[in-house]
Design a protein around this motif. Structure first.
Motif, short mmCIF file in Angstrom:
data_model
loop_
_atom_site.label_atom_id
_atom_site.label_comp_id
_atom_site.label_asym_id
_atom_site.label_seq_id
_atom_site.Cartn_x
_atom_site.Cartn_y
_atom_site.Cartn_z
N ARG A 42 -14.31 31.60 -22.01
CA ARG A 42 -14.17 31.05 -20.66
C ARG A 42 -14.44 32.13 -19.62
O ARG A 42 -13.66 33.05 -19.45
N ARG A 255 -16.22 28.73 -15.02
CA ARG A 255 -15.51 28.05 -13.96
C ARG A 255 -16.01 28.62 -12.65
O ARG A 255 -16.21 29.83 -12.55
N ASN A 261 -9.85 36.65 -5.31
CA ASN A 261 -8.41 36.77 -5.57
C ASN A 261 -7.93 35.63 -6.45
O ASN A 261 -7.09 35.82 -7.32
N ALA A 262 -8.49 34.45 -6.22
CA ALA A 262 -8.12 33.31 -7.04
C ALA A 262 -8.66 33.49 -8.46
O ALA A 262 -8.01 33.10 -9.43
N ALA A 265 -6.26 35.71 -10.14
CA ALA A 265 -5.05 34.97 -10.50
C ALA A 265 -5.27 34.16 -11.76
O ALA A 265 -4.43 34.14 -12.67
N ALA A 266 -6.44 33.51 -11.87
CA ALA A 266 -6.75 32.71 -13.06
C ALA A 266 -6.82 33.61 -14.29
O ALA A 266 -6.39 33.23 -15.37
N LEU A 268 -5.22 36.55 -14.68
CA LEU A 268 -3.86 37.01 -14.99
C LEU A 268 -3.06 35.91 -15.68
O LEU A 268 -2.23 36.17 -16.55
N ALA A 269 -3.33 34.67 -15.29
CA ALA A 269 -2.59 33.55 -15.89
C ALA A 269 -3.19 33.15 -17.24
O ALA A 269 -2.73 32.20 -17.86
N GLN A 271 -6.15 31.92 -17.84
CA GLN A 271 -6.99 30.72 -17.82
C GLN A 271 -8.47 31.02 -17.95
O GLN A 271 -9.26 30.13 -18.24
N LYS A 288 -0.49 46.05 -14.41
CA LYS A 288 0.92 45.65 -14.29
C LYS A 288 1.21 44.44 -15.19
O LYS A 288 2.23 44.40 -15.90
N ALA A 289 0.29 43.49 -15.17
CA ALA A 289 0.50 42.29 -16.00
C ALA A 289 0.46 42.65 -17.48
O ALA A 289 1.22 42.10 -18.28
N ASN A 294 2.92 40.28 -19.80
CA ASN A 294 2.57 38.93 -19.37
C ASN A 294 1.14 38.55 -19.71
O ASN A 294 0.79 37.38 -19.72
#
Lengths: 583, 327
Positions: A42, A255, A261-262, A265-266, A268-269, A271, A288-289, A294
């Protein structure tokens, strides 16, 4: 009896597939020994796709380019930059003083729709790219100094390329993707350029899209996502070192996320599987993540210098202002300006410490073409003062600016494109340092399109003093700009008179060396020419190179099959999708 | 009524013509064109640039380009061809407009559901603690751009996932594997993706609208006829909703015409931040790329909708307010 056996063997060989391309085991740090198959890689991209049509596509990340991954006659080996036969069965037979290449292609390769890939596909593809009514982005690559390269079919599996002159880039030029003649060729023969342009738009049903490469389009949702699936026909002639078909993955998806930034975020999450960190902030957040447990991912900062440059160019064509024209044409002035550029401060302040100092037009990532014999005019304010004094700027006025005998202040305007924070900071740092030696730099960021208009203007009185800008793109075979080095070309930004003539003997030498290197097929000999060219260019200092960013790699732990660390760089990137697998 | 509509439509012709001229030439006047970025490519030759300019019609004079565009629009309903997509403008924008509409309709519903009670209740309970605390929150929201609110929301969504493992969609319109879902699953998946951005914008826009509604309601609430109604003994509920709000809302109904183009022009930067495949991210791309006909085509459509919306709003005002007659 012997003869009969031979006949049987020959028949068997012609019906079975010819030898496949085998991916060298050394291309991956993490071989897929358990032959894990399936799964989805992805990825994300910043800008929406514009078309599926390979002839009108102009994007850097595009659907046709992704589908075509792996589909070229030759491919570069990231270990040593040399070319290996990919769709070609073997290296070409070269004749006619290095200008004729006869290439045999692998037999039995098929498009994703099952039709065989033959010499016709290359011939038709070249024909369509070179029709100026199509407006293909690859148009230029089929010409050498305005003379066409011809592609001819000898038989079903043999191609003949004739170059108008010897070209170092021959293998790169021949490595274009063959698109299906039974689709594009048919349309072209019936309806010409207009019919080709009308094919494969975003509204075309993905089931009608055909690919010669590793991937083929499965679905596309406007502005949101494109999913490609592995092309099983590709796996028939592409194997890993254990003989398994590649790609291992079932799907490769993009995607579309316009905000970086978004995108972060994707990532880090969890996705998306990979992300291109821009700066220290991005790296810190990912670290950090990872440290916090995480995100399970690999992060390799500063993998290599980026394949891009930032520079300042001075305008030599200022008939309306003889003072400045004389100034900018004086090599001592330009060397002084290079001494003023505090590249270390630029890396620290503008790039957050993640960058490299640059002195040449060749991106530092192309180490083969960086030579110590070319001079570097490093940060040295005393040397700058001395050079300027030689030019007659010995006194300072009441405000502290250097003046010549007649009292004229040493000043010029410097512009860059507004909104590019890095460039605005680079310009600021340059102006501050210039102030220390008494040079007045009026730094103003302006609109990007206006800036490009000024930079590419032709004539004896061009509308700017100095411009700070950057360039990207270009390959590593002959890493000098076809559009930059020779006199009279568009980005020969310092001197672009109406007649396009060189002004100095150095420039003439540079133009000559450029074409000489471009026409040298042998790498070692070409590097020798490159060394001379780099030296001439550095001595001339027509363009003052400042700093470049660095390339960082990060990807989710679920992915395997990346390059060994030593092969990763901003040119070859971090992995071959063919060898990528989901653990 | 019919005469009113016809008259308004005839009046719209010069408006639209003039706006099309403005749209086209303001875009053309901006320095550079679609091919400007290509000029910075170290590998592209002048000949190729000329080829492209000829293919795109960029070598023609802007007036000629305009007349050609206008002719195709009037006689064939063709808004032009996008340079970057090489496709008719309508084909490109339509799926985006549809996506944007889902988001905008949902957020409008949420918006009225939140804003009307807050505005009216604030007026009725003027200067109570509740009113004051709502005021503070609303003024705070007024000072925030909504994309910034969205970035903060995304940050918290990621932190939430880190802390608790709850995965909420933080962008896009559908999940991976959307095409294999059943119809009901599909609906739920899209709704899940829509809810966070829609509520963010709804809450954010509530700030402005609820303030206006509160002020208008307060005005009417203290008018003589409401006092009369109360004196006559109508219930408090009827005094507020029937006698007060219905009158207070008139200026807002008159302004509804402006909402019609908003339906297709998307939710702005929130779409960019949430990677939502609406019209805004595409328009921003088109603007940076100077994709002339894409921008101009879309702007023409919104202008037409604005004119139509205003006619509709006038008719609606006549329905709601008996003092106004559409004639």
């Amino acid at each position: 009896m012997k003869k009969a056996l031979f006949l049987v063997a020959a028949l068997a060989a012609s019906t079975s597939l010819a030898a496949p391309f085998v991916y060298p085991a050394a291309w991956t740090a993490e071989p897929n020994t358990a032959n894990k198959r399936g799964g989805e890689y992805r990825n994300a991209t910043i800008s929406d796709f514009k078309t599926f049509n390979p002839f009108t596509s102009a994007e850097s990340t595009s659907i046709p380019n992704t589908m075509a991954l792996g589909a070229s006659l030759f491919t570069q080996d990231p270990r040593n930059d040399s070319y290996l036969p990919k769709m070609a069965e073997s290296m070409p037979v070269i004749s006619n003083n290095n200008k004729r290449f006869v290439v045999k292609i692998r037999q039995g390769m098929k498009f994703s729709d099952g039709q065989e890939i033959t010499a016709d596909d290359w011939v038709t593809t070249a024909k369509i790219h070179t029709d100026d009514k199509v407006g293909s982005n690859s148009y230029d690559s089929f010409f050498l100094s305005d003379k066409p390269i011809t592609v001819k079919k000898i038989d079903k599996y043999t191609l003949q390329f004739d170059f108008p002159n010897v070209s170092a880039s021959a293998y790169g030029i021949m490595s274009y993707t063959p698109w299906p003649d039974h689709i594009f060729g048919d349309a072209y023969r019936k309806g010409g350029a207009a019919a080709v342009k009308a094919l494969w738009s975003l509204s075309t049903n993905p089931s009608q899209i055909v690919s010669p490469g590793a991937w083929v389009l499965e679905s596309y949702q406007a502005g949101e996502r494109a999913v490609l699936r592995a092309n099983p026909r590709y796996g028939e002639w592409n194997k890993d070192s254990a003989g398994n078909a590649v790609p291992y993955l079932a799907r490769y998806s993009y995607r579309i996320v316009k905000d970086i930034n978004a995108q972060l975020a994707a990532y880090l999450a969890g996705q998306i599987d990979t992300f291109g960190p821009r700066n220290a902030d991005d790296l810190a957040q990912i670290k950090k993540a990872i440290d916090g447990g995480n995100l399970k991912a690999t992060l390799i900062p500063n993998v290599s210098p980026a394949a891009s440059s930032q520079w300042i160019t001075f305008n030599w064509n200022k008939a309306g202002d003889p003072f400045k024209q004389k100034l900018f044409r004086d090599v001592r002035f330009r060397q002084a300006m290079s001494h003023i550029a505090n590249r270390q401060a630029m890396v620290q302040l503008a790039l957050g410490g993640l960058g490299v100092e640059t002195y040449y037009s060749v991106y530092p990532v192309f180490k083969n073409y960086i030579f110590d014999s070319a001079p570097k005019y490093k940060y040295d304010l005393a040397a700058a003062t001395k050079l300027l004094a030689q030019m007659g700027f010995t006194k300072k006025n009441a405000q502290g600016w250097l003046v010549d005998k007649s009292g004229k202040v040493l000043e010029f305007n410097l512009s860059t494109n507004a909104g590019n924070n890095t460039r605005e900071q680079l310009g600021r740092i340059f102006a501050d340092e210039a102030k220390k030696v008494g040079v007045k730099v009026n730094f103003t960021p302006i609109d990007f399109n206006t800036l490009v208009g000024q930079l590419t203007a032709k004539g004896d009185n061009r509308p700017f003093d100095a411009i700070l800008l950057g360039l990207a793109n270009g390959g590593n075979t002959w890493p000098f700009g076809v559009n930059v080095v020779p006199c009279g070309t568009n980005l020969h930004s310092w001197n672009n008179p109406t007649d396009g003539k060189c002004l100095t003997s150095k420039e003439q030498l540079m133009s000559k060396l450029y074409y000489q290197g471009d026409a040298t097929l042998d790498l070692a000999a070409r590097r020798k020419v490159g060394e001379q060219l780099l030296k001439a260019e550095a001595e001339n200092q027509a363009v003052i190179y400042l700093v470049g960013g660095t390339y960082h790699v990060t990807f989710n732990e679920r992915l395997g099959g990346e390059y060994p660390r030593s092969l990763m760089d901003s040119y070859y990137l971090s992995r071959d999708t063919d060898l990528t697998f989901v653990k | 009524m019919l005469i009113f509509i016809i008259r308004r439509l005839v009046q719209a012709i010069p408006t639209l013509l003039l706006s099309s001229v403005l749209i086209f030439f303001i875009i053309s006047l901006a320095p550079g064109d679609f091919l400007t970025p290509a000029k910075l490519n170290p590998g592209i030759t002048q000949q190729q640039l000329d080829n492209l300019a000829r293919n795109f019609g960029l070598d023609k004079h802007p007036v000629e380009q305009y007349l050609l565009w206008m002719k195709n629009m009037l006689f064939r309903g063709d808004l032009g061809l996008s340079f970057s997509y090489q496709q008719p403008v309508m084909q490109i924008i339509w799926p985006r407009v549809l996506n944007s509409m889902y988001l905008v309709i949902l957020l409008q519903i949420l918006y009225y559901l939140i804003a009307i009670p807050i505005g009216v209740y604030g007026a009725v309970k003027q200067n109570t603690l509740w009113d004051k605390s709502v005021n503070v929150v609303m003024y705070f929201l007024l000072g925030f751009p909504n994309f910034f609110l969205a970035l903060i929301a995304i940050y918290f969504l990621v932190q939430l996932q880190f802390k608790t493992g709850i995965t909420l969609p933080i962008g896009g319109m559908t999940s991976n594997g959307f095409s294999e879902m059943g119809p009901l699953e599909k609906f739920w998946d899209v709704l899940k993706h829509l809810l966070i951005p829609a509520s963010l914008v709804a809450i954010h826009s509530t700030a402005g609208f609820s303030r206006i509604l509160r002020a208008l309601t307060l005005d009417v609430l203290h008018s003589d006829y409401v006092r009369t109604a109360r004196a006559k003994g109508v219930s408090e509920r009827s005094a507020i909703w029937k006698h007060t709000v219905r009158n207070a809302i008139l200026p807002i109904v008159a302004g509804l015409g402006g909402e019609l183009p908003a339906l297709i022009s998307g939710a702005g930067f929130i779409e960019v931040v949430f990677a939502y495949p609406g019209i805004t991210p595409m328009l921003l791309d088109a603007l940076t790329a100077s994709d002339l006909y894409l921008i101009a085509g879309f702007t023409v459509i919104t202008t037409v909708l604005l004119v139509v919306g205003n006619i509709l709003a006038d008719l609606l005002t006549a329905v709601v307010d008996p003092r106004v007659k559409a004639a």
